[in-house]
Design a protein around this motif. Structure first.
Motif, PDB file in Angstrom:
ATOM      1  N   ILE A  35       0.867  -1.177   0.000  1.00 46.20           N
ATOM      2  CA  ILE A  35       0.000   0.000   0.000  1.00 46.20           C
ATOM      3  C   ILE A  35       0.900   1.223   0.000  1.00 46.20           C
ATOM      4  O   ILE A  35       1.627   1.459   0.956  1.00 46.20           O
ATOM      5  N   LYS A  36       0.868   1.976  -1.089  1.00 49.75           N
ATOM      6  CA  LYS A  36       1.726   3.156  -1.220  1.00 49.75           C
ATOM      7  C   LYS A  36       0.940   4.397  -0.836  1.00 49.75           C
ATOM      8  O   LYS A  36      -0.116   4.660  -1.382  1.00 49.75           O
ATOM      9  N   GLY A  66      -9.246   2.092  -4.660  1.00 46.53           N
ATOM     10  CA  GLY A  66      -9.155   3.544  -4.592  1.00 46.53           C
ATOM     11  C   GLY A  66      -7.952   3.936  -3.766  1.00 46.53           C
ATOM     12  O   GLY A  66      -7.277   3.085  -3.179  1.00 46.53           O
ATOM     13  N   LYS A  67      -7.680   5.227  -3.695  1.00 48.33           N
ATOM     14  CA  LYS A  67      -6.506   5.689  -2.948  1.00 48.33           C
ATOM     15  C   LYS A  67      -6.560   5.234  -1.488  1.00 48.33           C
ATOM     16  O   LYS A  67      -5.538   4.864  -0.916  1.00 48.33           O
ATOM     17  N   ILE A 103      -8.691   3.128   4.507  1.00 48.75           N
ATOM     18  CA  ILE A 103      -7.416   3.489   5.135  1.00 48.75           C
ATOM     19  C   ILE A 103      -7.566   4.885   5.712  1.00 48.75           C
ATOM     20  O   ILE A 103      -7.940   5.822   5.014  1.00 48.75           O
ATOM     21  N   ASP A 104      -7.286   5.002   7.001  1.00 45.31           N
ATOM     22  CA  ASP A 104      -7.426   6.294   7.666  1.00 45.31           C
ATOM     23  C   ASP A 104      -6.553   6.292   8.920  1.00 45.31           C
ATOM     24  O   ASP A 104      -6.211   5.236   9.436  1.00 45.31           O
TER      25      ASP A 104
END
Length: 132
Positions: A35-36, A66-67, A103-104
């Motif tokens: 995950i970049k 998605g991002k 992702i957060d």
């Protein structure tokens, strides 16, 4: 920097019924996904049983959509292929759950907000270079 060392990935877990116990993950789903984010590479925290020693949660496969979004599949497989790791009621390698992941950065406030939307679980990400 928008993200720091600890990330929250909340999982909206949907139980999947009637799934073939021997279903193989689709080629686009990856165990040990990279995950970049912000010019850094991260993995899910877990044992190093992914490709080239990448860490991941046992039995999990991921597809980035998605991002800050992933879809995951949770299979009844443990680290390094240990059979029936998660459940004795399901067959070895059976698909147990399909997950929607966000992702957060983790905070108590965000955790509550995600929980109120149905996200019930999280996994930490670790930096691929530093291991933290």
């Amino acid at each position: 920097m928008a993200f720091q060392k600890v990330f929250l990935t909340m999982m909206l877990v949907a139980v999947v019924f009637g799934v073939n116990a021997h279903e193989k993950p689709a080629k686009e789903f990856v165990h040990g996904i990279e995950i970049k984010l912000d010019d850094q590479t991260y993995f899910f925290a877990g044992p190093p049983d992914g490709p080239n020693g990448a860490t991941d949660v046992p039995g999990h496969q991921w597809l980035r959509i998605g991002k800050y979004r992933l879809i995951g599949k949770h299979y009844n497989t443990g680290p390094f292929g240990v059979p029936n790791f998660w459940s004795s009621d399901a067959g070895d390698g059976a698909l147990l759950y399909v997950m929607d992941a966000v992702i957060d950065k983790w905070t108590e406030t965000k955790a509550l907000q995600y929980y109120m939307k149905g996200y019930i679980h999280y996994h930490m990400l670790i930096n691929a270079e530093t291991g933290v």
